[in-house]
Design a protein around this motif. Structure first.
Motif, short mmCIF file in Angstrom:
data_model
loop_
_atom_site.label_atom_id
_atom_site.label_comp_id
_atom_site.label_asym_id
_atom_site.label_seq_id
_atom_site.Cartn_x
_atom_site.Cartn_y
_atom_site.Cartn_z
N ILE A 123 -16.48 -49.46 -32.61
CA ILE A 123 -16.79 -49.21 -31.35
C ILE A 123 -14.41 -50.29 -30.25
N VAL A 124 -13.82 -50.27 -31.31
CA VAL A 124 -12.57 -50.70 -31.29
C VAL A 124 -11.65 -49.83 -31.09
N TRP A 125 -12.69 -48.20 -31.62
CA TRP A 125 -11.73 -47.20 -31.08
C TRP A 125 -12.33 -46.83 -29.65
N HIS A 126 -13.81 -46.81 -29.40
CA HIS A 126 -14.25 -46.41 -28.16
C HIS A 126 -13.77 -47.30 -26.71
N VAL A 127 -13.52 -48.45 -26.76
CA VAL A 127 -13.56 -49.13 -25.76
C VAL A 127 -11.54 -48.80 -25.42
N LEU A 128 -10.64 -48.63 -26.63
CA LEU A 128 -9.34 -48.13 -25.96
C LEU A 128 -9.17 -46.73 -26.10
N ASP A 129 -10.31 -46.12 -25.99
CA ASP A 129 -10.69 -44.81 -25.66
C ASP A 129 -11.16 -44.35 -24.41
N LEU A 130 -12.32 -44.93 -23.99
CA LEU A 130 -12.69 -45.16 -22.68
C LEU A 130 -12.73 -46.17 -22.02
N THR A 131 -12.59 -46.90 -22.66
CA THR A 131 -12.53 -48.46 -20.92
C THR A 131 -10.90 -49.05 -21.47
N THR A 132 -9.91 -48.94 -21.81
CA THR A 132 -8.59 -48.67 -21.42
C THR A 132 -7.66 -47.46 -21.35
N GLY A 133 -8.31 -46.63 -22.10
CA GLY A 133 -7.60 -45.38 -22.20
C GLY A 133 -6.61 -45.50 -22.90
N THR A 134 -6.24 -46.54 -23.80
CA THR A 134 -4.79 -46.49 -24.55
C THR A 134 -4.87 -45.25 -25.87
N VAL A 135 -5.55 -44.78 -25.91
CA VAL A 135 -5.81 -44.23 -26.52
C VAL A 135 -6.38 -42.64 -26.62
N HIS A 136 -6.66 -42.24 -25.51
CA HIS A 136 -7.39 -41.27 -24.66
C HIS A 136 -6.78 -40.31 -24.99
N PRO A 137 -7.12 -39.12 -24.93
CA PRO A 137 -6.38 -37.90 -24.74
C PRO A 137 -5.94 -37.16 -23.70
N GLY A 138 -4.95 -36.91 -24.03
CA GLY A 138 -5.49 -36.16 -22.16
C GLY A 138 -5.31 -37.67 -20.67
N GLY A 139 -4.32 -37.02 -20.15
CA GLY A 139 -3.92 -38.23 -19.42
C GLY A 139 -5.37 -39.18 -19.02
N PHE A 140 -5.73 -40.24 -19.21
CA PHE A 140 -6.57 -41.33 -19.24
C PHE A 140 -7.15 -41.43 -17.29
N ASP A 151 -12.79 -34.93 -21.90
CA ASP A 151 -11.48 -35.02 -22.70
C ASP A 151 -11.55 -35.28 -23.99
N THR A 152 -12.28 -36.34 -24.09
CA THR A 152 -12.54 -37.10 -25.71
C THR A 152 -12.94 -35.99 -26.22
N PHE A 153 -14.17 -35.88 -26.15
CA PHE A 153 -15.03 -34.81 -26.58
C PHE A 153 -14.68 -33.06 -26.60
N SER A 154 -13.21 -32.75 -26.01
CA SER A 154 -12.77 -31.54 -26.80
C SER A 154 -11.89 -31.96 -27.58
N THR A 155 -11.40 -32.78 -28.28
CA THR A 155 -10.93 -33.07 -29.32
C THR A 155 -11.59 -32.71 -30.40
N TRP A 156 -11.53 -32.16 -31.44
CA TRP A 156 -12.35 -32.30 -33.28
C TRP A 156 -12.56 -33.28 -33.61
N TYR A 157 -11.50 -34.54 -33.32
CA TYR A 157 -11.40 -36.33 -33.98
C TYR A 157 -12.37 -36.41 -33.39
#
Lengths: 223, 249
Positions: A123-140, A151-157
């Motif tokens: 949940i922590v990663w998910h919020v940082l990734d797609l809500t705040t964009g803090t750890v989002h790969p490629g410009g959020f 963008d998120t699901f274009s990365t293997w991890y």
């Protein structure tokens, strides 16, 4: 009454059950929303914008969304805190293991604790990734959830973390939903089969529904 | 039958325990498990060793005194008490692991004997009714619906052996406590203390250091009397009802 609830092991389980049911209801709404991604960027982005305008003009812009976020935050904290305290009590109550070990309980039942920890971290990663964009790969891009998801699901991890977490979620719901029914005293002999079926169907549909999105991106259905 | 036994030996509550290995021969398949242990103890006494201490009393499966974890199962492989388990459930040449109940609320006193007085204190907290003393009341004075009588009887079957606690990965006493609560709470005789009974017994259960329920179902599988897992659901319902009522007062 709140004191009696929190001080008792049975009461704390009630807190877990109620907070779990709240999160489960949210997940049902969440998965339905997610599936709109298969109808194109325009519809998905419009849905994302609508979430901020729910309840207008009675509610101000984003008020409903924040209300939901607060309820969810309280539910997550209550669920995790009671789980931690109850687990501590359980481990203390059985300090020495049997020499003769036997495989016990179902996989879903045995993985509730670690599965819960995995889901918390997710949940922590998910919020940082797609809500705040803090750890989002490629410009959020704020307001462009479709592109952000791609963008998120274009990365293997992104795929690995998400799919692993969703499998953990399915297992957690499978045991959790039925257990919540027992804790809240709504289970009975006549309802047992129905409750177990609902738990399995919910677990399966939610897991499949959530995993459909990364699979869609990977296969190029969503791009 | 020739058997190898690995038995938990512990001098006293404070001593460190360990598994000790013993060989027994000429065991009849018709012997009960406890009779087999009697044979072992006679053998130990003859060789000048300390016999293995284990709890037993009626040896009829009704008192709840016997308490062994056999090959990882409370009361062994059959769904009965250890005293009603017979050696025909094992094969010649088997190695059998025998351990005491494991729970911090059930400390080991010696070898396979554990202190189960925590159960007595849970009963003292509310497992009774305010019955008038004197001559027995007329049997039909208090009618009980058949369904309630059956429900009460199913739970009254609990013999308080503690197999549920021993089998539970959390060392929880939920099945025992729920059997006792449900047995009395459904009957008119138990009605005056319906709320205080469940609240006080659950509070005492927590105070004794038993764990909580994670619905693994191990307790109901181990129970020699077949107390159902749903018993815990019924107690949870009673507890929530009592908590709501107490909140209104």
């Amino acid at each position: 009454m709140a004191r009696t609830m929190w001080d008792s092991s049975v009461g704390k389980k009630t807190v877990m059950a109620v907070s779990g049911v709240i999160m489960l209801l949210y997940l049902v709404a969440h998965v339905i929303g997610n599936l709109k991604i298969f109808f194109g960027a325009e519809e998905f982005n419009r849905y994302g914008h609508w979430l901020r305008t729910v309840g207008e003009p009675f509610m101000h812009y984003e008020w409903t969304l924040w209300l939901v976020r607060i309820v969810l935050l309280v539910a997550v904290v209550a669920h995790a805190t009671s789980a931690y305290q109850l687990s501590r009590r359980d481990i203390k109550a059985r300090p020495s293991k049997y020499v003769h070990k036997k495989p016990r309980a179902s996989y879903a039942t045995r993985t509730m604790r670690w599965g819960g920890v995995i889901l918390g971290l997710f949940i922590v990663w998910h919020v940082l990734d797609l809500t705040t964009g803090t750890v989002h790969p490629g410009g959020f891009q704020e307001g462009h959830p479709y592109q952000n998801v791609v963008d998120t699901f274009s990365t293997w991890y992104g795929n690995v973390v998400y799919i692993a977490a969703m499998l953990a979620l399915g297992l957690h719901i499978r045991h959790g939903f039925w257990s919540a029914a027992q804790t809240l005293g709504v289970g009975s002999r006549t309802r047992d089969r129905a409750l177990k079926t609902i738990a399995n169907v919910l677990a399966l549909l939610l897991t499949a529904g959530f995993i459909a999105v990364p699979v869609g991106v990977m296969t190029g259905v969503v791009s | 039958m020739k058997l190898t036994l690995r038995v938990w030996r512990q001098k006293n509550a404070d001593a460190e325990g360990a598994m000790s290995t013993y060989e027994v021969d000429d065991i009849s398949p018709d012997m009960s498990f406890l009779e087999m242990l009697d044979v072992l103890n006679e053998q130990l006494i003859l060789s000048g060793e300390e016999p293995v201490a284990f709890d037993h009393d009626c040896r009829e499966g009704i008192c709840g005194a016997c308490s062994l974890v056999i090959n990882g199962d409370a009361h062994g492989p059959e769904r009965t008490t250890t005293c009603q388990l017979h050696m025909r459930s094992f094969q010649d040449g088997d190695t059998i692991d025998i351990e005491p109940w494991r729970a911090s609320a059930f400390p080991v006193i010696k070898d396979l004997v554990v202190d189960r007085s925590a159960f007595d204190r849970i009963i003292q907290a509310g497992g009774y009714i305010t019955a008038p003393t004197g001559s027995a009341p007329e049997a039909h004075a208090t009618p009980v619906p058949k369904a309630d009588a059956d429900f009460a009887f199913e739970h009254a079957e609990c013999i308080g052996c503690g197999a549920c606690v021993a089998a539970c990965p959390n060392g929880a006493a939920m099945l025992f406590t729920s059997a006792k609560v449900n047995h009395l709470n459904v009957l008119p005789q138990g009605a005056p203390e319906r709320e205080t009974r469940v609240l006080d017994m659950v509070a005492q259960m927590d105070a004794e250091g038993f764990g909580g329920c994670t619905l693994t179902g191990e307790c109901a599988t181990a129970c020699p009397k077949g107390i159902p897992l749903m018993s815990i659901t019924s107690m949870n319902k009673e507890w929530l009802r009592a908590t709501r009522k107490a909140g209104k007062r």
